[in-house]
Design an enzyme around this catalytic site. Structure first.
Site, mmCIF file in Angstrom:
data_model
loop_
_atom_site.group_PDB
_atom_site.id
_atom_site.type_symbol
_atom_site.label_atom_id
_atom_site.label_comp_id
_atom_site.label_asym_id
_atom_site.label_seq_id
_atom_site.Cartn_x
_atom_site.Cartn_y
_atom_site.Cartn_z
ATOM 1 N N GLU A 203 0.821 -1.207 0.000
ATOM 2 C CA GLU A 203 0.000 0.000 0.000
ATOM 3 C C GLU A 203 0.857 1.260 0.000
ATOM 4 O O GLU A 203 1.924 1.300 0.617
ATOM 5 C CB GLU A 203 -0.888 0.043 1.247
ATOM 6 C CG GLU A 203 -1.999 -0.964 1.266
ATOM 7 C CD GLU A 203 -2.807 -0.877 2.552
ATOM 8 O OE1 GLU A 203 -2.729 0.150 3.250
ATOM 9 O OE2 GLU A 203 -3.514 -1.848 2.864
ATOM 10 N N CYS B 102 2.764 8.456 1.971
ATOM 11 C CA CYS B 102 3.167 7.460 2.959
ATOM 12 C C CYS B 102 3.593 6.206 2.219
ATOM 13 O O CYS B 102 2.799 5.624 1.458
ATOM 14 C CB CYS B 102 2.004 7.159 3.898
ATOM 15 S SG CYS B 102 2.387 5.922 5.155
ATOM 16 N N CYS C 83 4.732 -7.465 8.046
ATOM 17 C CA CYS C 83 5.468 -6.890 9.175
ATOM 18 C C CYS C 83 5.608 -7.914 10.286
ATOM 19 O O CYS C 83 4.661 -8.643 10.599
ATOM 20 C CB CYS C 83 4.721 -5.654 9.694
ATOM 21 S SG CYS C 83 5.597 -4.767 11.006
ATOM 22 N N CYS D 130 2.581 -5.492 16.519
ATOM 23 C CA CYS D 130 1.776 -4.601 17.377
ATOM 24 C C CYS D 130 0.346 -5.133 17.387
ATOM 25 O O CYS D 130 -0.230 -5.403 16.332
ATOM 26 C CB CYS D 130 1.822 -3.173 16.851
ATOM 27 S SG CYS D 130 3.491 -2.484 16.830
ATOM 28 N N CYS E 37 -2.568 -3.419 15.160
ATOM 29 C CA CYS E 37 -2.238 -2.946 13.818
ATOM 30 C C CYS E 37 -2.678 -3.888 12.707
ATOM 31 O O CYS E 37 -2.409 -5.091 12.756
ATOM 32 C CB CYS E 37 -0.728 -2.726 13.732
ATOM 33 S SG CYS E 37 -0.189 -2.076 12.147
ATOM 34 N N CYS F 28 -3.634 1.527 8.213
ATOM 35 C CA CYS F 28 -2.523 1.045 7.388
ATOM 36 C C CYS F 28 -2.568 -0.481 7.300
ATOM 37 O O CYS F 28 -2.644 -1.164 8.317
ATOM 38 C CB CYS F 28 -1.200 1.501 8.000
ATOM 39 S SG CYS F 28 0.230 0.942 7.103
#
Length: 357
Positions: free
Chosen positions: A91, A104, A111, A115, A118, A340
């Site tokens: 993205e 961004c 990832c 977290c 997220c 995100c």
């Protein structure tokens, strides 16, 4: 697969062309065609001889990203879902502010930071992006703007998309050197911000580069117990290690750090946490700014909700009363999968469903 030519910094392009028997003036010609004229094919380099063009075509590509989805928000935010050459999805987001156009960018496919709030971390990291794939995100957005013929340009960059930028440090730095180069896109270092979840050793490495790019740290909690619950990375880099790297960074650069603090209802949004955070930052409050971020709800993390407006305001006022500079960042693109990683996650689910039919 040939690499993206956008992955080369100016110095790397110089070395490559010289190593391949090209004259020095060709570097500026090629760089100018890439970043000023923003060609879509090597053959468009009109003042570059055919042998050099053939050499570039033989060794590099201009396109490794393909637009899969584009979502436009009422507030002007545009969210791009790009497919990479290996089929992975990433993205990139274009945001409109009164000070300019900010993009961004994503630095990894998935990832591993983990977290718990997220959407980006719902899918584990499968690989790092190359520097060329990161630069291409900016180039694709800029070419989208060029096509609108309004004379608009990307003026700011935030490295806050999918992934942990400092976990892809070398490619991140090459990307920064490319977009900052004054002979190319010329995006000012002070208009670029890199956000990290708190890789302490890499914060020190970043300070050692001497680059003038801004640093943001996702702190999200003022004590180890709470931060470990929210962010698994805190086990490896607890607050003591993180703040020691902050001390090193500030001593080396004397540059302000932004601390990102996501507001989770009844989790980290009490006055007690605000006071703890103020104490944590007290020794260098003159070089600290806290960004309070109202949480974007994600279906897969239903245990979290956005803090009430009253709690956000009280947290803000508590920090202010303790001498900490802060503000509240309301999201852009609330109507287009604003969290995100959300768009990517939905598209992957959709693709799996279609493949199963």
């Amino acid at each position: 697969m040939k690499p993206s030519i956008y992955g080369l910094t100016y110095d790397q392009l110089t070395d490559w062309l010289m190593d391949h028997g090209q004259q020095r003036f060709r570097v500026d010609q090629v760089w100018n065609w890439l970043y000023k004229k923003r060609i879509t094919d090597f053959s468009e380099m009109k003042n570059v001889n055919k042998q050099t063009v053939a050499l570039l075509e033989e060794n590099f590509v201009l396109h490794t990203l393909e637009q899969e989805v584009k979502q436009e928000s009422k507030d002007g935010t545009i969210k791009f879902l790009f497919k990479l050459a290996d089929g992975n999805l990433i993205e990139t987001v274009l945001m409109r502010f009164n000070y300019g156009l900010s993009v961004c960018v994503t630095t990894q496919v998935g990832c591993n930071i983990g977290c718990t709030f997220c959407a980006s971390g719902l899918l584990r990291k499968s690989r790092d992006l190359s520097s060329g794939e990161i630069v291409e995100q900016i180039m694709n957005v800029q070419k989208h703007l060029d096509a609108q013929e309004k004379g608009e340009r990307v003026s700011h960059i935030v490295v806050m998309g999918i992934g942990e930028p400092f976990d892809n440090f070398t490619n991140l730095m090459d990307f920064l050197y490319v977009v900052n180069d004054d002979k190319g896109l010329n995006i000012g270092a002070r208009h670029i911000t890199v956000s990290t979840s708190g890789l302490a050793h890499k914060i020190k490495d970043f300070a050692d580069t001497g680059i003038q790019v801004n640093l943001a740290i996702s702190i999200h909690a003022p004590n180890n117990e709470l931060r470990t619950r929210i962010m698994k990375i805190n086990k490896a880099f607890p607050i003591e290690k993180l703040m020691a790297s902050v001390d090193y960074y500030l001593e080396k650069t004397n540059r302000r750090i932004t601390y990102e603090y996501i507001m989770l209802k009844d989790v980290n949004d009490h006055k007690a946490e605000a006071i703890q955070l103020a104490k944590l930052l007290a020794n260098h409050r003159h070089l600290a700014y806290v960004n309070l971020i109202p949480y974007n709800s994600v279906d897969e993390h239903s245990q979290y909700q956005r803090s009430d407006s009253e709690n956000i305001q009280a947290f803000f006022e508590t920090l202010k009363s303790q001498g900490i500079n802060c503000g509240v960042r309301w999201e852009n693109g609330a109507d287009i999968d604003a969290a995100c990683g959300q768009l990517r996650s939905k598209q992957i689910k959709k693709n799996k469903k279609e493949n199963a039919l």
